[in-house]
Design an enzyme around this catalytic site. Structure first.
Site, PDB file in Angstrom:
ATOM      1  N   SER A   1      11.449   0.790   7.639  1.00 15.19           N
ATOM      2  CA  SER A   1      10.931  -0.509   7.236  1.00 15.19           C
ATOM      3  C   SER A   1      12.039  -1.530   7.372  1.00 15.19           C
ATOM      4  CB  SER A   1      10.433  -0.456   5.783  1.00 15.19           C
ATOM      5  OG  SER A   1       9.935  -1.709   5.382  1.00 15.19           O
ATOM      6  N   ARG A   2      11.658  -2.742   7.770  1.00 15.28           N
ATOM      7  CA  ARG A   2      12.664  -3.798   7.815  1.00 15.28           C
ATOM      8  C   ARG A   2      12.927  -4.363   6.428  1.00 15.28           C
ATOM      9  NH1 ARG A   2      10.187  -7.270  12.657  1.00 15.28           N
ATOM     10  NH2 ARG A   2       8.379  -6.503  11.524  1.00 15.28           N
TER      11      ARG A   2
ATOM     12  N   ASP B   1     -11.360  -6.261   5.774  1.00 11.35           N
ATOM     13  CA  ASP B   1     -10.311  -5.325   5.344  1.00 11.35           C
ATOM     14  C   ASP B   1     -10.800  -4.505   4.150  1.00 11.35           C
ATOM     15  OD1 ASP B   1      -7.169  -4.626   5.406  1.00 11.35           O
ATOM     16  OD2 ASP B   1      -7.835  -4.903   3.340  1.00 11.35           O
TER      17      ASP B   1
ATOM     18  N   LYS C   1      -6.001   2.702   7.356  1.00 12.28           N
ATOM     19  CA  LYS C   1      -7.199   2.045   7.852  1.00 12.28           C
ATOM     20  C   LYS C   1      -6.940   0.543   7.959  1.00 12.28           C
ATOM     21  CE  LYS C   1      -9.003  -0.313   5.128  1.00 12.28           C
ATOM     22  NZ  LYS C   1      -8.866  -1.428   4.131  1.00 12.28           N
TER      23      LYS C   1
ATOM     24  N   ILE D   1       0.827  -1.207   0.000  1.00 13.40           N
ATOM     25  CA  ILE D   1       0.000   0.000   0.000  1.00 13.40           C
ATOM     26  C   ILE D   1       0.863   1.259   0.000  1.00 13.40           C
ATOM     27  CG2 ILE D   1      -0.326   0.137   2.516  1.00 13.40           C
ATOM     28  CD1 ILE D   1      -3.036   0.836  -0.108  1.00 13.40           C
TER      29      ILE D   1
END
Lengths: 305, 305
Positions: A35-36, A167, A89, A13
């Protein structure tokens, strides 16, 4: 001058929507990622959130794009470090944690924005304006899409807290709660779980006021994101996830692209920060929690990606 | 002078608690009952709620004791007819419907009281007062009782909306949310469903701040309703469902009887009506909805009464 923002959780996303929206925004400068597993070309990249917060006091806003279950710890850390926070969201894994974040942001004078990207779809505002003085006699949501297309290999959507078909379904509920002139509440639901999964792959919901919804994540071929509303002044239909509007069966507004939603969210976030206010409406998430509380559970074939 | 009240839903909880509490109250006069199956000797009995509302304009308050799923329609009808409303716990089958009732009561200047009887247990107020300036380092709820003893043959508790083991567990959560000096949120849960039932018979919950809970409805023999809290000033324990208090392992207050809870609820309702205010705290119900949203589902042996 553009305000600096950090994007946390560089997954699908973030790449599909957040990065392009920020690149096109005059309000924001993407100043860091955390971020990993992912990064954005040319942008300062961190793997540890606390390190970024300490190293970059010039970044006063963070946008959190990771799945809901791990998100709370990041939101709490960001607010404790005095940063404004924008939440993908759904805004959390639980209602109670978002209540806590709301109180924390209010106590520190920081902005918290629980985003609902579908509310920014092109035709939602005109639909809301048209319905404002109408009486709704019936409404039906049809939200059918292919989880393999939109969440390829993302097993977290079927883990506890991943919400399953809610979702995408919560996008429909975020539009419904925005456009209806009076609130509704769930009266019954059936939830269909794959035998090997923790969250439903399909759901049928009935609300007060003649409002119903069918969510299904097993739709191959054409995808369907429709909300059809009957009123005392004739029918309204939102199609393409709130992006096209029909009144009395005639299209009056719309585009097929959802690419305007995230730019609108970031413009709204800039305004909220400038105004020193927050925007946290939990009503779509309340309907999902209500469905998972009140719903009758059915079981169907196992699902694997 | 006593205010007239109608009791709606004459089942086990009405007979065991509401009728004796009203009989002993100087604030209230039980003026009518509404029930398809039950009545109270010497009290005007109706089977139809609308008929009672029309026939008895002298009764300005109703207390609703039926199970949560059918309760909303009665609450809405009562508020529309200008009556104050007292709700048994949980206050509804969904969070959204209680939000709607709240808005309706506020709009009409009527009192809405979402009761939590366990908050009225003898030792809850002193426990809250003692914890107010402490730091909680850990807390554990053990709520183990025998559903066959407390809900004999009541299949509705295992139907959608009946809440299963959260029907007693929400009593523990109503105490927890009352006494803790800072709010907590659920971080994980496991829910154990009988293979033939729609609601869990056992649940293990983990919250932020080191708070955990185990609920089980299969406890024969001695029943357990304990909340044990560790603080920077030593341990506190509430036993017997909030009716006995220990500090540092020494009992300091308490009775074994829960018979004081409902008289306290009706005294509070009289005060709320006199003050023209409402009391609706949904935090215990939010934790249950969060558990049913975030919980991992396990399945166990079928259960029959």
């Amino acid at each position: 001058m553009a305000r600096k923002i950090a994007l946390v959780g560089i997954g699908k996303i973030a790449r599909d929507q957040h990065v392009p929206a920020l690149a096109a925004s005059a309000d924001w400068e993407l100043a860091a990622t955390v971020s990993r597993s992912g990064s954005v070309d040319g942008i300062d990249a961190y793997t540890d959130f606390a390190e970024m917060l300490a190293a970059r006091p010039d970044i006063d806003t963070v946008s959190l794009c990771m799945p809901p279950v791990p998100r709370y710890a990041y939101a709490e850390a960001a607010l404790q470090a005095g940063r404004h926070v924008m939440l993908e969201k759904p805004p959390g894994a639980t209602l109670a944690e978002v209540h806590t974040l709301q109180a924390m942001a209010a106590g520190k004078g920081l902005t918290l924005f629980a985003t609902w990207h579908s509310r920014m779809a092109h035709a939602v505002a005109p639909a809301k304006a048209w319905l404002a003085d109408k009486t709704v006699t019936r409404a039906h949501i049809t939200w059918r899409e292919d989880v393999r297309k939109w969440h390829p290999g993302q097993d977290w959507v079927f883990e506890p807290g991943g919400m399953g078909v809610f979702d995408p379904g919560i996008n429909a509920l975020s539009i419904l709660t925005e456009i209806l002139p009076a609130p509704v509440h769930l009266t019954s639901a059936t939830l269909t779980f794959p035998a090997n999964r923790q969250t439903p792959i399909a759901a049928d919901l009935a609300f007060s006021g003649g409002v119903t919804a069918e969510f299904d994540w097993r739709q191959t071929g054409p995808q369907t994101w429709n909300i059809e509303v009957d009123t005392n002044a004739g029918p309204l239909a939102l199609r393409m996830g709130g992006n096209r509007l029909e009144l009395g069966g005639v299209e009056v507004a719309g585009e097929n692209s959802i690419m305007g939603e995230y730019p609108a969210l970031y413009a709204r976030m800039a305004q909220l920060v400038a105004d020193g206010t927050s925007d946290v409406d939990l009503s779509p998430m309340v309907h999902v929690a209500d469905a998972l509380t009140l719903g009758r559970r059915l079981f169907t074939d196992p699902f694997d990606f």
